[in-house]
Every structure is written in C-alpha cells, then in structure tokens.
Design a protein around this motif. Sequence first.
Motif, PDB file in Angstrom:
ATOM      1  N   TRP A  87       9.423 -37.741  16.281  1.00 45.31           N
ATOM      2  CA  TRP A  87       8.365 -37.116  15.492  1.00 45.31           C
ATOM      3  C   TRP A  87       7.985 -35.741  16.018  1.00 45.31           C
ATOM      4  N   PHE A  88       8.461 -35.389  17.205  1.00 43.81           N
ATOM      5  CA  PHE A  88       8.256 -34.036  17.723  1.00 43.81           C
ATOM      6  C   PHE A  88       9.131 -33.019  16.983  1.00 43.81           C
ATOM      7  N   LEU A  89      10.030 -33.513  16.128  1.00 49.52           N
ATOM      8  CA  LEU A  89      10.790 -32.586  15.297  1.00 49.52           C
ATOM      9  C   LEU A  89       9.873 -31.829  14.344  1.00 49.52           C
ATOM     10  N   VAL A  90       8.748 -32.426  13.981  1.00 46.86           N
ATOM     11  CA  VAL A  90       7.816 -31.733  13.075  1.00 46.86           C
ATOM     12  C   VAL A  90       7.292 -30.448  13.722  1.00 46.86           C
ATOM     13  N   PRO A  91       6.665 -30.513  14.920  1.00 47.68           N
ATOM     14  CA  PRO A  91       6.236 -29.239  15.518  1.00 47.68           C
ATOM     15  C   PRO A  91       7.416 -28.359  15.961  1.00 47.68           C
ATOM     16  N   ALA A  92       8.543 -28.969  16.305  1.00 48.20           N
ATOM     17  CA  ALA A  92       9.710 -28.172  16.698  1.00 48.20           C
ATOM     18  C   ALA A  92      10.197 -27.329  15.520  1.00 48.20           C
ATOM     19  N   TYR A  93      10.343 -27.963  14.360  1.00 51.33           N
ATOM     20  CA  TYR A  93      10.783 -27.216  13.175  1.00 51.33           C
ATOM     21  C   TYR A  93       9.695 -26.271  12.688  1.00 51.33           C
ATOM     22  N   ALA A  94       8.439 -26.640  12.910  1.00 50.79           N
ATOM     23  CA  ALA A  94       7.328 -25.742  12.557  1.00 50.79           C
ATOM     24  C   ALA A  94       7.394 -24.465  13.391  1.00 50.79           C
ATOM     25  N   ALA A  95       7.862 -24.562  14.630  1.00 46.78           N
ATOM     26  CA  ALA A  95       8.020 -23.372  15.470  1.00 46.78           C
ATOM     27  C   ALA A  95       9.069 -22.441  14.869  1.00 46.78           C
ATOM     28  N   MET A  96      10.145 -23.010  14.334  1.00 48.54           N
ATOM     29  CA  MET A  96      11.169 -22.185  13.687  1.00 48.54           C
ATOM     30  C   MET A  96      10.604 -21.535  12.422  1.00 48.54           C
ATOM     31  N   TRP A  97       9.883 -22.312  11.635  1.00 50.45           N
ATOM     32  CA  TRP A  97       9.265 -21.788  10.403  1.00 50.45           C
ATOM     33  C   TRP A  97       8.297 -20.657  10.757  1.00 50.45           C
ATOM     34  N   ALA A  98       7.474 -20.876  11.778  1.00 48.62           N
ATOM     35  CA  ALA A  98       6.483 -19.873  12.178  1.00 48.62           C
ATOM     36  C   ALA A  98       7.159 -18.578  12.616  1.00 48.62           C
ATOM     37  N   GLY A  99       8.282 -18.679  13.299  1.00 46.49           N
ATOM     38  CA  GLY A  99       9.013 -17.478  13.701  1.00 46.49           C
ATOM     39  C   GLY A  99       9.497 -16.679  12.507  1.00 46.49           C
ATOM     40  N   GLY A 100      10.037 -17.378  11.516  1.00 43.14           N
ATOM     41  CA  GLY A 100      10.473 -16.697  10.295  1.00 43.14           C
ATOM     42  C   GLY A 100       9.308 -16.078   9.538  1.00 43.14           C
ATOM     43  N   ALA A 101       8.187 -16.804   9.482  1.00 47.97           N
ATOM     44  CA  ALA A 101       7.001 -16.288   8.791  1.00 47.97           C
ATOM     45  C   ALA A 101       6.423 -15.067   9.521  1.00 47.97           C
ATOM     46  N   TRP A 102       6.423 -15.119  10.855  1.00 51.20           N
ATOM     47  CA  TRP A 102       5.948 -13.984  11.648  1.00 51.20           C
ATOM     48  C   TRP A 102       6.801 -12.752  11.352  1.00 51.20           C
ATOM     49  N   LEU A 103       8.095 -12.944  11.317  1.00 50.19           N
ATOM     50  CA  LEU A 103       9.011 -11.842  11.044  1.00 50.19           C
ATOM     51  C   LEU A 103       8.757 -11.269   9.652  1.00 50.19           C
ATOM     52  N   ARG A 104       8.563 -12.126   8.665  1.00 53.18           N
ATOM     53  CA  ARG A 104       8.351 -11.671   7.284  1.00 53.18           C
ATOM     54  C   ARG A 104       7.104 -10.800   7.169  1.00 53.18           C
ATOM     55  N   ARG A 105       6.046 -11.179   7.883  1.00 50.03           N
ATOM     56  CA  ARG A 105       4.809 -10.394   7.814  1.00 50.03           C
ATOM     57  C   ARG A 105       5.000  -8.991   8.372  1.00 50.03           C
ATOM     58  N   ARG A 106       5.977  -8.794   9.204  1.00 52.93           N
ATOM     59  CA  ARG A 106       6.236  -7.493   9.837  1.00 52.93           C
ATOM     60  C   ARG A 106       7.477  -6.810   9.269  1.00 52.93           C
ATOM     61  N   TYR A 107       7.996  -7.333   8.193  1.00 52.42           N
ATOM     62  CA  TYR A 107       9.253  -6.840   7.643  1.00 52.42           C
ATOM     63  C   TYR A 107       8.988  -5.792   6.564  1.00 52.42           C
ATOM     64  N   ALA A 108       9.608  -4.617   6.741  1.00 55.73           N
ATOM     65  CA  ALA A 108       9.444  -3.537   5.767  1.00 55.73           C
ATOM     66  C   ALA A 108      10.789  -3.082   5.231  1.00 55.73           C
ATOM     67  N   GLY A 109      11.787  -3.896   5.348  1.00 61.17           N
ATOM     68  CA  GLY A 109      13.108  -3.544   4.845  1.00 61.17           C
ATOM     69  C   GLY A 109      14.163  -3.608   5.937  1.00 61.17           C
ATOM     70  N   ALA A 110      15.413  -3.544   5.501  1.00 61.38           N
ATOM     71  CA  ALA A 110      16.560  -3.650   6.417  1.00 61.38           C
ATOM     72  C   ALA A 110      16.707  -2.341   7.195  1.00 61.38           C
ATOM     73  N   ARG A 111      16.086  -2.318   8.367  1.00 56.27           N
ATOM     74  CA  ARG A 111      16.160  -1.156   9.257  1.00 56.27           C
ATOM     75  C   ARG A 111      16.446  -1.654  10.667  1.00 56.27           C
ATOM     76  N   TRP A 112      16.804  -0.714  11.555  1.00 59.00           N
ATOM     77  CA  TRP A 112      17.152  -1.097  12.927  1.00 59.00           C
ATOM     78  C   TRP A 112      15.985  -1.736  13.665  1.00 59.00           C
ATOM     79  N   ASP A 113      14.753  -1.264  13.429  1.00 60.71           N
ATOM     80  CA  ASP A 113      13.613  -1.859  14.132  1.00 60.71           C
ATOM     81  C   ASP A 113      13.387  -3.298  13.698  1.00 60.71           C
TER      82      ASP A 113
END
Length: 196
Positions: A87-113
């Motif tokens: 059942w720890f897969l729930v927070p484990a996979y949530a960590a992966m989801w959160a990383g993707g969501a964090w990236l999306r909030r800071r994403y302004a297009g396909a650039r090197w940064d």
Amino acid sequence: MNATTSRLFILFVLALLMAASRAHVFDHFSPPDASWAVFFIAGFHLRGWGRWAFPALMALAVGVDWWVITGQGIDFWNHYCVSAAYWFLVPAYAAMWAGGAWLRRRYAGARWDALGRLAFAFVLSVLACHLLAQGSFYWLSDSVTDPTLAGWWKNYTDWLAPYLVTAGTYVAIAAGLQVAAERIAPMVGRGGRTAH
C-alpha cells in the motif's frame, strides 16, 4: 484536437502502456514496467485531473497486479509482493505524479532550461518513490528476515539505478514526443499551407 481530447488520449496511452508493461502481456517481449514513468508523465500532462485520474491509474495498477497474480493460481494476499508494504505504492506513485505536476507548473515550452528542471524533478521523484516503495518492502514485508540499516542501504542502492534507467527511458521518449509536438508539428503544418 482540443485540450480535453488530447489529455484523454494521453491518459488512454499511458493506461495502455502501464497495463501492457505491468502485466507482461507479450511474455518475453514485454517492455519493462512503465508504472513509475506513467505517473510522472501523467502528473505533467493531466493537471487538474489528479482527483480522479490518479486514483484511476492506481486502481488500474492494483487491478493488473491482481489479474496477473490470481491468473497464476496464487492468492493475491499471499503473494510475495503483496504485504503491508504494497500500500506504500500509493504515496510512492504520488511522488512521481507530484514531480511531473511540479515540472508542469514551471514549464514554458521546450527549451534548454526546461531540460534541467525535468532532470531535477525526475531524479528527485525517483529517489522519493524508490525510498517509499523499496523501503517499505524492505522494512515491512516478511521477505527480509533480518533487516538492518546496512542491508536496507545496499538494497536501496542496488535497485536504484535499474529503476532510474527504466523510468528515465520512458520519460525521455515522452520528452522527445513533447518537443516534436511543440517544435516540429507546427513547422510541418506551416509547410503544408500554400500562399494565395
């Protein structure tokens, strides 16, 4: 394709990829388990849908596990991989989801940064996911008879690189497709137009 249709298509492809790779549908030709990458990519692409898309993907993961385990004639609750740690897969996979969501909030297009932020978010997500998934299995399951801190650390570091490479391969493919969608598709569309 409008935004909702596009996101539904992405969700469908991610669910299909996770189901096929997790279930080993193609036997020896099955791709490695894409679950970690699926949750990271979903966190990036499915913003605002987390309340229902995350539980739906979690239910799919558990459903596939149940199908595979019971299909082998084994009781799901008595399988090697299913313990309190499962059942720890729930927070484990949530960590992966959160990383993707964090990236999306800071994403302004396909650039090197964006590539640097992708690497940071992805590696941090994998470290957290692996800590939760592997750590809970090591300390909570009956599979490890004499757990020690040194044993846990060795197990953590032994398995980290393979999980990082597997998930990283899928995320790199997704990033390549994202760049293609942003940079190449518009050029192709412009090239097909004729001047009047």
